[in-house]
Enzyme design. Structure first.
Site, PDB file in Angstrom:
ATOM      1  N   GLY A   1       0.810  -1.212   0.000  1.00 39.14           N
ATOM      2  CA  GLY A   1       0.000   0.000   0.000  1.00 39.14           C
ATOM      3  C   GLY A   1       0.844   1.262   0.000  1.00 39.14           C
ATOM      4  O   GLY A   1       0.546   2.242  -0.686  1.00 39.14           O
TER       5      GLY A   1
ATOM      6  N   ARG B   1       7.205   1.899   1.055  1.00 43.14           N
ATOM      7  CA  ARG B   1       7.500   0.474   1.144  1.00 43.14           C
ATOM      8  C   ARG B   1       7.859  -0.079  -0.224  1.00 43.14           C
ATOM      9  O   ARG B   1       8.709  -0.957  -0.348  1.00 43.14           O
ATOM     10  CB  ARG B   1       6.323  -0.291   1.749  1.00 43.14           C
ATOM     11  CG  ARG B   1       6.657  -1.751   2.075  1.00 43.14           C
ATOM     12  CD  ARG B   1       5.622  -2.361   2.992  1.00 43.14           C
ATOM     13  NE  ARG B   1       5.631  -1.698   4.282  1.00 43.14           N
ATOM     14  CZ  ARG B   1       4.542  -1.425   4.989  1.00 43.14           C
ATOM     15  NH1 ARG B   1       3.354  -1.770   4.530  1.00 43.14           N
ATOM     16  NH2 ARG B   1       4.640  -0.831   6.154  1.00 43.14           N
TER      17      ARG B   1
ATOM     18  N   ARG C   1       1.435  11.321  -8.552  1.00 40.05           N
ATOM     19  CA  ARG C   1       0.781  11.389  -7.237  1.00 40.05           C
ATOM     20  C   ARG C   1       1.613  10.738  -6.138  1.00 40.05           C
ATOM     21  O   ARG C   1       1.094  10.358  -5.086  1.00 40.05           O
ATOM     22  CB  ARG C   1      -0.615  10.756  -7.282  1.00 40.05           C
ATOM     23  CG  ARG C   1      -1.598  11.471  -8.204  1.00 40.05           C
ATOM     24  CD  ARG C   1      -2.914  10.729  -8.311  1.00 40.05           C
ATOM     25  NE  ARG C   1      -3.837  11.449  -9.192  1.00 40.05           N
ATOM     26  CZ  ARG C   1      -4.879  12.155  -8.746  1.00 40.05           C
ATOM     27  NH1 ARG C   1      -5.114  12.267  -7.455  1.00 40.05           N
ATOM     28  NH2 ARG C   1      -5.672  12.761  -9.603  1.00 40.05           N
TER      29      ARG C   1
ATOM     30  N   ARG D   1      -0.784  -8.639  -3.531  1.00 44.09           N
ATOM     31  CA  ARG D   1      -0.805  -7.569  -2.538  1.00 44.09           C
ATOM     32  C   ARG D   1      -0.073  -8.028  -1.289  1.00 44.09           C
ATOM     33  O   ARG D   1      -0.250  -9.161  -0.823  1.00 44.09           O
ATOM     34  CB  ARG D   1      -2.246  -7.193  -2.181  1.00 44.09           C
ATOM     35  CG  ARG D   1      -2.351  -6.422  -0.866  1.00 44.09           C
ATOM     36  CD  ARG D   1      -3.692  -5.781  -0.642  1.00 44.09           C
ATOM     37  NE  ARG D   1      -3.973  -5.585   0.775  1.00 44.09           N
ATOM     38  CZ  ARG D   1      -3.327  -4.768   1.589  1.00 44.09           C
ATOM     39  NH1 ARG D   1      -2.309  -4.047   1.133  1.00 44.09           N
ATOM     40  NH2 ARG D   1      -3.661  -4.668   2.859  1.00 44.09           N
TER      41      ARG D   1
ATOM     42  N   SER E   1      -0.410  -4.887   5.690  1.00 43.33           N
ATOM     43  CA  SER E   1      -0.638  -5.127   7.106  1.00 43.33           C
ATOM     44  C   SER E   1      -2.117  -5.398   7.352  1.00 43.33           C
ATOM     45  O   SER E   1      -2.971  -5.078   6.521  1.00 43.33           O
ATOM     46  CB  SER E   1      -0.173  -3.922   7.923  1.00 43.33           C
ATOM     47  OG  SER E   1      -0.842  -2.749   7.482  1.00 43.33           O
TER      48      SER E   1
ATOM     49  N   ASP F   1      -1.790  -5.407  14.351  1.00 47.60           N
ATOM     50  CA  ASP F   1      -2.605  -5.100  15.517  1.00 47.60           C
ATOM     51  C   ASP F   1      -3.663  -6.190  15.661  1.00 47.60           C
ATOM     52  O   ASP F   1      -3.871  -6.988  14.758  1.00 47.60           O
ATOM     53  CB  ASP F   1      -3.248  -3.711  15.427  1.00 47.60           C
ATOM     54  CG  ASP F   1      -4.185  -3.565  14.240  1.00 47.60           C
ATOM     55  OD1 ASP F   1      -5.281  -4.158  14.288  1.00 47.60           O
ATOM     56  OD2 ASP F   1      -3.836  -2.869  13.272  1.00 47.60           O
TER      57      ASP F   1
ATOM     58  N   ARG G   1       6.872  -2.556  12.064  1.00 45.34           N
ATOM     59  CA  ARG G   1       6.120  -3.084  10.924  1.00 45.34           C
ATOM     60  C   ARG G   1       7.068  -3.404   9.771  1.00 45.34           C
ATOM     61  O   ARG G   1       6.960  -4.447   9.128  1.00 45.34           O
ATOM     62  CB  ARG G   1       5.081  -2.068  10.449  1.00 45.34           C
ATOM     63  CG  ARG G   1       3.913  -1.882  11.393  1.00 45.34           C
ATOM     64  CD  ARG G   1       2.872  -0.964  10.808  1.00 45.34           C
ATOM     65  NE  ARG G   1       1.813  -0.678  11.763  1.00 45.34           N
ATOM     66  CZ  ARG G   1       0.567  -0.407  11.420  1.00 45.34           C
ATOM     67  NH1 ARG G   1       0.217  -0.383  10.158  1.00 45.34           N
ATOM     68  NH2 ARG G   1      -0.347  -0.160  12.342  1.00 45.34           N
TER      69      ARG G   1
END
Length: 240
Positions: free
Chosen positions: A21, A25, A44, A88, A91, A209, A222
């Site tokens: 996402g 990363r 963007r 994909r 998290s 989480d 993470r």
């Protein structure tokens, strides 16, 4: 070849795309795992890099957060850039007490309360599956690499579930036979776009989480915890 959201040339996007996402990363993966990575899109700030991993050409591109963003980028990759496979990596929040921070989950089906499918394709669809072929490859690779995987259904939410006023009321609305193991925000859109365009999609997630754990992983934790999942996705990609 370009779209309103992607300035890459057709030949600059590989047939298999690893899709986190977070744009940073994507940059991290390109710089630490790919050979000779080239930045091919930064419209963007949604970075895409193409390089090689064990001699196979791979593109790593960010999707942004949420189904609308994932829907745009996955649709354009499949439709206009002739991408065949998207994995994909992201998290998730855990919905089962036995799951611990940084456990890796492979989504079998994704459920959404939203109207993504109705809006895109005039279909009242709220449950869609991952590619069985891609999932089989991921499972085989995980076994070879001694990586424990949790397989299960996931819920794809329109907002960050940690911020829900009452997550238990949300869970009560989910079909009773779904038994979700986790929640995230992009998989339904990815799976549904792949279904419409007859492509392949999978979703790997790392637990950051849980409704059963008080701690929430920091951004640094993470990143470290995601490395095993990144390697699993890349090692799978060379077999596709």
């Amino acid at each position: 070849m370009s779209t309103p959201h992607n300035e890459a040339k057709l030949e600059e996007i590989a047939k298999t795309v690893i899709m986190p996402g977070d744009p940073l990363r994507a940059q991290y993966i390109a710089e630490n795992f790919l050979e000779n990575p080239k930045l091919v899109n930064q419209v963007r700030g949604m970075y895409a890099y193409t390089g090689t991993y064990q001699n196979k050409e791979i593109t790593v591109m960010a999707s942004g957060m949420g189904m609308p963003s994932m829907g745009i980028y996955s649709y354009e990759l499949y439709k206009f850039y002739q991408v065949e496979n998207i994995i994909r990596i992201g998290s998730c929040g855990a919905y089962q007490p036995e799951l611990k921070l940084f456990d890796i989950i492979l989504s079998e089906k994704a459920f959404s309360e939203g109207n993504f499918a109705l809006t895109l394709n005039n279909e009242n669809c709220h449950l869609v599956g991952a590619s069985k072929e891609l999932n089989t490859k991921i499972i085989e690779t995980a076994k070879e690499n001694n990586i424990n995987l949790t397989l299960g259904n996931t819920v794809c939410t329109d907002c960050f579930d940690v911020y829900m006023t009452n997550v238990d009321e949300f869970l009560a609305r989910i079909p009773s036979d779904l038994h979700p193991v986790s929640a995230e925000m992009e998989a339904f859109a990815l799976f549904y776009v792949a279904k419409v365009l007859h492509k392949k999609a999978a979703c790997l997630m790392s637990v950051v989480d849980s409704k059963y754990i008080k701690e929430i992983a920091t951004s640094e934790e993470r990143q470290r915890g995601l490395n095993r999942m990144i390697e699993l996705a890349l090692d799978t990609s060379i077999k596709i």
